[in-house]
Design a protein around this motif. Structure first.
Motif, mmCIF file in Angstrom:
data_model
loop_
_atom_site.group_PDB
_atom_site.id
_atom_site.type_symbol
_atom_site.label_atom_id
_atom_site.label_comp_id
_atom_site.label_asym_id
_atom_site.label_seq_id
_atom_site.Cartn_x
_atom_site.Cartn_y
_atom_site.Cartn_z
ATOM 1 N N ASP A 88 0.831 -1.203 0.000
ATOM 2 C CA ASP A 88 0.000 0.000 0.000
ATOM 3 C C ASP A 88 0.866 1.253 0.000
ATOM 4 O O ASP A 88 1.999 1.220 0.510
ATOM 5 C CB ASP A 88 -0.907 -0.004 1.236
ATOM 6 N N PRO A 89 0.373 2.351 -0.570
ATOM 7 C CA PRO A 89 -0.984 2.546 -1.114
ATOM 8 C C PRO A 89 -1.158 2.030 -2.543
ATOM 9 O O PRO A 89 -2.241 2.102 -3.098
ATOM 10 C CB PRO A 89 -1.141 4.067 -1.072
ATOM 11 N N TYR A 90 -0.076 1.511 -3.129
ATOM 12 C CA TYR A 90 -0.108 1.132 -4.543
ATOM 13 C C TYR A 90 -0.998 -0.080 -4.789
ATOM 14 O O TYR A 90 -1.702 -0.154 -5.798
ATOM 15 C CB TYR A 90 1.315 0.891 -5.038
ATOM 16 N N SER A 91 -0.991 -1.023 -3.853
ATOM 17 C CA SER A 91 -1.829 -2.207 -4.031
ATOM 18 C C SER A 91 -3.318 -1.827 -3.992
ATOM 19 O O SER A 91 -4.126 -2.378 -4.741
ATOM 20 C CB SER A 91 -1.522 -3.260 -2.972
ATOM 21 N N SER A 92 -3.676 -0.874 -3.139
ATOM 22 C CA SER A 92 -5.073 -0.435 -3.065
ATOM 23 C C SER A 92 -5.498 0.233 -4.361
ATOM 24 O O SER A 92 -6.601 -0.015 -4.880
ATOM 25 C CB SER A 92 -5.270 0.539 -1.896
ATOM 26 N N ARG A 93 -4.619 1.074 -4.909
ATOM 27 C CA ARG A 93 -4.931 1.727 -6.177
ATOM 28 C C ARG A 93 -5.029 0.693 -7.297
ATOM 29 O O ARG A 93 -5.917 0.771 -8.162
ATOM 30 C CB ARG A 93 -3.857 2.755 -6.510
ATOM 31 N N PHE A 94 -4.121 -0.268 -7.281
ATOM 32 C CA PHE A 94 -4.130 -1.342 -8.280
ATOM 33 C C PHE A 94 -5.441 -2.120 -8.229
ATOM 34 O O PHE A 94 -6.098 -2.338 -9.251
ATOM 35 C CB PHE A 94 -2.935 -2.272 -8.028
ATOM 36 N N ARG A 98 -8.358 -2.469 -11.032
ATOM 37 C CA ARG A 98 -8.710 -3.758 -11.627
ATOM 38 C C ARG A 98 -10.197 -4.051 -11.448
ATOM 39 O O ARG A 98 -10.841 -4.589 -12.350
ATOM 40 C CB ARG A 98 -7.874 -4.879 -11.007
ATOM 41 N N GLY A 99 -10.729 -3.679 -10.301
ATOM 42 C CA GLY A 99 -12.155 -3.872 -10.082
ATOM 43 C C GLY A 99 -12.995 -3.003 -10.998
ATOM 44 O O GLY A 99 -14.004 -3.459 -11.561
ATOM 45 N N GLN A 100 -12.575 -1.757 -11.169
ATOM 46 C CA GLN A 100 -13.293 -0.842 -12.042
ATOM 47 C C GLN A 100 -13.247 -1.320 -13.491
ATOM 48 O O GLN A 100 -14.261 -1.277 -14.201
ATOM 49 C CB GLN A 100 -12.678 0.556 -11.928
ATOM 50 N N LEU A 101 -12.086 -1.783 -13.929
ATOM 51 C CA LEU A 101 -11.957 -2.282 -15.295
ATOM 52 C C LEU A 101 -12.802 -3.532 -15.499
ATOM 53 O O LEU A 101 -13.496 -3.678 -16.516
ATOM 54 C CB LEU A 101 -10.489 -2.583 -15.613
ATOM 55 N N GLY A 102 -12.767 -4.439 -14.526
ATOM 56 C CA GLY A 102 -13.571 -5.651 -14.629
ATOM 57 C C GLY A 102 -15.060 -5.348 -14.703
ATOM 58 O O GLY A 102 -15.791 -5.968 -15.482
ATOM 59 N N LEU A 211 -11.085 7.646 -14.254
ATOM 60 C CA LEU A 211 -10.190 7.189 -13.194
ATOM 61 C C LEU A 211 -9.902 8.313 -12.205
ATOM 62 O O LEU A 211 -9.749 9.472 -12.587
ATOM 63 C CB LEU A 211 -8.878 6.686 -13.790
ATOM 64 N N HIS A 212 -9.827 7.943 -10.939
ATOM 65 C CA HIS A 212 -9.478 8.920 -9.905
ATOM 66 C C HIS A 212 -7.993 9.257 -9.991
ATOM 67 O O HIS A 212 -7.140 8.368 -10.075
ATOM 68 C CB HIS A 212 -9.788 8.363 -8.518
ATOM 69 N N LYS A 213 -7.696 10.532 -9.987
ATOM 70 C CA LYS A 213 -6.310 10.993 -9.969
ATOM 71 C C LYS A 213 -6.061 11.772 -8.675
ATOM 72 O O LYS A 213 -6.918 12.528 -8.218
ATOM 73 C CB LYS A 213 -6.027 11.891 -11.182
ATOM 74 N N LEU A 214 -4.911 11.580 -8.103
ATOM 75 C CA LEU A 214 -4.564 12.282 -6.874
ATOM 76 C C LEU A 214 -4.526 13.791 -7.092
ATOM 77 O O LEU A 214 -4.145 14.266 -8.170
ATOM 78 C CB LEU A 214 -3.196 11.815 -6.367
#
Length: 225
Positions: A88-94, A98-102, A211-214
């Motif tokens: 984290d935080p990269y795994s959460s963003r990943f 992936r969920g959004q794309l799916g 997509l959400h951007k920081l």
């Protein structure tokens, strides 16, 4: 001029589906002739491109899909994409992505068959008429990847300026044995990535994702004294 450049940067999106509409090779040449002005460390210009269209593209995609179907677990990239495990935080963003794309593709993460089918589409360049494979002399160090990122961004923005869309694809590094055989890529060149290029099919939900951007304050520290 600034507003036009800002607009290109903000409107560029990764597209995962393309129309059956040809792109002249001369247009690709023009895009690359602009992208070549990307900055690189001491002007080393570490990029090398293989543009595949027509029968060459079909030959590459057929071989890549066959290799994937024969054993996806046997495919390994030329360089690591992420640390294992990704933290984290990269795994959460990943995982969010992936969920959004799916969801956009109508494929649940538990749907192994559907997920395999969507990975396979990557090796078809998402039906784009133009595929580009990027390589780099493997004797170079990691700093050259910074230069390469500038070059790839230039390609994507120059394409967008011509009403074309793109999908940068690290996953093509998994297919380096196929690409060496089909394109005559020397052993001394590392396969860095691929890219799909064409006219996006924006009727596809995955091509309309937001997509959400920081926010700037989330990734920047301003120091004045």
């Amino acid at each position: 001029m600034n507003s036009l450049i800002d607009e290109l940067i903000c409107e560029r999106r990764t597209k995962r589906g393309f129309l059956d509409r040809p792109v002249p090779v001369e247009t690709v040449r023009d895009i690359l002739s602009v992208a070549k002005y990307a900055p690189s460390s001491s002007n080393t210009q570490p990029w090398r491109c293989y543009v595949v269209t027509g029968e060459a593209r079909n030959r590459v995609t057929t071989a890549a899909v066959e290799a994937f179907r024969a054993g996806p677990e046997k495919l390994a990239p030329e360089y690591p994409f992420f640390p294992q495990p990704l933290h984290d935080p990269y795994s959460s963003r990943f995982n969010t992505f992936r969920g959004q794309l799916g969801d956009a593709q109508g494929v649940h993460r538990s749907d192994k068959v559907g997920r395999m089918r969507d990975v396979e589409r990557q090796f078809l360049f998402f039906d784009a008429p133009v595929g580009i494979i990027f390589t780099m002399d493997r004797r170079l160090e990691w700093a050259s990847f910074i230069c390469y990122g500038c070059f790839l961004q230039n390609i994507m923005l120059a394409a967008k300026a011509r009403d074309l869309d793109t999908c940068p694809q690290q996953i093509w590094s998994l297919q380096y044995p196929v690409l060496r055989a089909e394109l005559g890529i020397p052993e001394g060149e590392m396969v860095v990535a691929g890219m799909s290029l064409g006219y996006a099919d924006n009727s596809m939900p995955e091509n309309r994702m937001a997509l959400h951007k920081l926010e700037v304050e989330e990734f920047t520290t301003f120091i004045a004294a």
